[in-house]
Write a protein that holds these residues in place. Structure first.
Motif, PDB file in Angstrom:
ATOM      1  N   ALA A  11       0.836  -1.189   0.000  1.00 20.81           N
ATOM      2  CA  ALA A  11       0.000   0.000   0.000  1.00 20.81           C
ATOM      3  C   ALA A  11       0.873   1.241   0.000  1.00 20.81           C
ATOM      4  N   GLY A  12       0.402   2.276  -0.668  1.00 24.12           N
ATOM      5  CA  GLY A  12       1.068   3.565  -0.616  1.00 24.12           C
ATOM      6  C   GLY A  12       0.610   4.312   0.623  1.00 24.12           C
ATOM      7  N   LEU A  13       1.345   5.346   0.997  1.00 21.40           N
ATOM      8  CA  LEU A  13       1.032   6.140   2.186  1.00 21.40           C
ATOM      9  C   LEU A  13       0.808   7.594   1.787  1.00 21.40           C
ATOM     10  N   VAL A  14      -0.196   8.222   2.390  1.00 20.35           N
ATOM     11  CA  VAL A  14      -0.397   9.658   2.221  1.00 20.35           C
ATOM     12  C   VAL A  14       0.365  10.334   3.353  1.00 20.35           C
ATOM     13  N   LEU A  15       1.443  11.044   2.996  1.00 22.93           N
ATOM     14  CA  LEU A  15       2.325  11.636   3.996  1.00 22.93           C
ATOM     15  C   LEU A  15       2.446  13.138   3.811  1.00 22.93           C
ATOM     16  N   GLU A  16       2.841  13.806   4.879  1.00 24.70           N
ATOM     17  CA  GLU A  16       3.160  15.226   4.813  1.00 24.70           C
ATOM     18  C   GLU A  16       4.669  15.356   4.584  1.00 24.70           C
ATOM     19  N   GLY A  17       5.106  16.561   4.244  1.00 28.69           N
ATOM     20  CA  GLY A  17       6.509  16.783   3.911  1.00 28.69           C
ATOM     21  C   GLY A  17       7.466  16.433   5.028  1.00 28.69           C
ATOM     22  N   TRP A  18       7.151  16.830   6.256  1.00 30.74           N
ATOM     23  CA  TRP A  18       8.047  16.545   7.374  1.00 30.74           C
ATOM     24  C   TRP A  18       8.146  15.053   7.638  1.00 30.74           C
ATOM     25  N   GLU A  19       7.075  14.298   7.329  1.00 33.37           N
ATOM     26  CA  GLU A  19       7.094  12.844   7.542  1.00 33.37           C
ATOM     27  C   GLU A  19       8.047  12.172   6.566  1.00 33.37           C
ATOM     28  N   VAL A  20       8.074  12.651   5.327  1.00 37.59           N
ATOM     29  CA  VAL A  20       8.976  12.081   4.327  1.00 37.59           C
ATOM     30  C   VAL A  20      10.428  12.305   4.747  1.00 37.59           C
ATOM     31  N   LYS A  21      10.729  13.510   5.231  1.00 34.60           N
ATOM     32  CA  LYS A  21      12.090  13.812   5.692  1.00 34.60           C
ATOM     33  C   LYS A  21      12.472  12.915   6.869  1.00 34.60           C
ATOM     34  N   SER A  22      11.548  12.686   7.776  1.00 37.58           N
ATOM     35  CA  SER A  22      11.822  11.810   8.925  1.00 37.58           C
ATOM     36  C   SER A  22      12.015  10.368   8.485  1.00 37.58           C
ATOM     37  N   LEU A  23      11.235   9.924   7.500  1.00 42.26           N
ATOM     38  CA  LEU A  23      11.398   8.556   6.988  1.00 42.26           C
ATOM     39  C   LEU A  23      12.753   8.388   6.324  1.00 42.26           C
ATOM     40  N   ARG A  24      13.191   9.408   5.593  1.00 43.45           N
ATOM     41  CA  ARG A  24      14.510   9.334   4.955  1.00 43.45           C
ATOM     42  C   ARG A  24      15.611   9.222   6.007  1.00 43.45           C
ATOM     43  N   ALA A  25      15.383   9.804   7.177  1.00 42.15           N
ATOM     44  CA  ALA A  25      16.342   9.705   8.281  1.00 42.15           C
ATOM     45  C   ALA A  25      16.157   8.408   9.067  1.00 42.15           C
ATOM     46  N   GLY A  26      15.136   7.612   8.728  1.00 44.45           N
ATOM     47  CA  GLY A  26      14.907   6.322   9.386  1.00 44.45           C
ATOM     48  C   GLY A  26      14.259   6.433  10.751  1.00 44.45           C
ATOM     49  N   ARG A  27      13.437   7.442  10.961  1.00 42.32           N
ATOM     50  CA  ARG A  27      12.834   7.666  12.278  1.00 42.32           C
ATOM     51  C   ARG A  27      11.370   7.226  12.298  1.00 42.32           C
ATOM     52  N   ALA A  28      11.139   5.925  12.085  1.00 43.44           N
ATOM     53  CA  ALA A  28       9.774   5.391  12.066  1.00 43.44           C
ATOM     54  C   ALA A  28       9.705   4.101  12.864  1.00 43.44           C
ATOM     55  N   GLN A  29       8.515   3.827  13.432  1.00 39.25           N
ATOM     56  CA  GLN A  29       8.270   2.592  14.183  1.00 39.25           C
ATOM     57  C   GLN A  29       6.915   2.020  13.776  1.00 39.25           C
ATOM     58  N   LEU A  30       6.868   0.696  13.640  1.00 37.18           N
ATOM     59  CA  LEU A  30       5.616   0.003  13.311  1.00 37.18           C
ATOM     60  C   LEU A  30       5.216  -1.008  14.382  1.00 37.18           C
ATOM     61  N   SER A  31       5.901  -1.032  15.508  1.00 30.11           N
ATOM     62  CA  SER A  31       5.700  -2.121  16.471  1.00 30.11           C
ATOM     63  C   SER A  31       4.281  -2.188  17.026  1.00 30.11           C
TER      64      SER A  31
END
Length: 159
Positions: free
Chosen positions: A33-53
């Motif tokens: 699935a694709g994700l609808v994200l905001e700009g700051w979220e994309v930058k954070s994902l590029r930095a690897g700052r995400a959790q799915l636990s």
């Protein structure tokens, strides 16, 4: 030289994994699935700052929503807005995939669990799995099998 950089680029495609999912659920069918994200979220994902636990997918009004995922905002990327790290994010799926998931969740009592988040052609994608929950004895069996495989590897390595 170019081969090395290509290989490291392939390894860095994964943003985060939900390692708890395999232990907690029987994962059956997987969807992208694709994700609808905001700009700051994309930058954070590029930095690897995400959790799915602790994340899960909810189907509401014929749409899929990701709840409980955590994307920690970067201090530099979000100075002019107040970001919500655990906001509800919309998932983009095809209509036939959505109808199949709605049928499985409502009729068969399955759960939708996010298993991985990764980059594909510059876009953030989420892998979700149709899953059914494991009982306590199933979890013990999984742990026992994992320990046995580890012990078997040790024995084979010694010979």
């Amino acid at each position: 030289m170019s081969k090395k950089s290509k290989k490291t680029a392939q390894n860095s495609q994964t943003i985060c994994l939900n390692k708890k999912a395999k232990f907690e659920y029987f994962l059956e069918e997987r969807f992208e699935a694709g994700l609808v994200l905001e700009g700051w979220e994309v930058k954070s994902l590029r930095a690897g700052r995400a959790q799915l636990s602790d994340a899960y997918v909810l189907l509401k009004h014929g749409e899929a929503w990701l709840l409980g995922s955590l994307i920690t905002p970067l201090a530099t990327a979000s100075t002019h807005i107040q970001p919500d790290p655990s906001r509800t994010r919309k998932l983009l799926l095809h209509r036939d995939e959505l109808s199949k998931l709605i049928g499985a969740v409502e009729r068969k009592g399955k759960a939708l669990i996010p298993t991985a988040m990764y980059w594909k052609k510059g876009r953030a994608k989420l892998e979700i799995a149709l899953a059914s929950g494991k009982k306590a004895h199933d979890k013990r069996d999984t742990e026992k099998n994992r320990d046995w495989q580890r012990e078997k590897e040790r024995i084979m390595k010694g010979h």
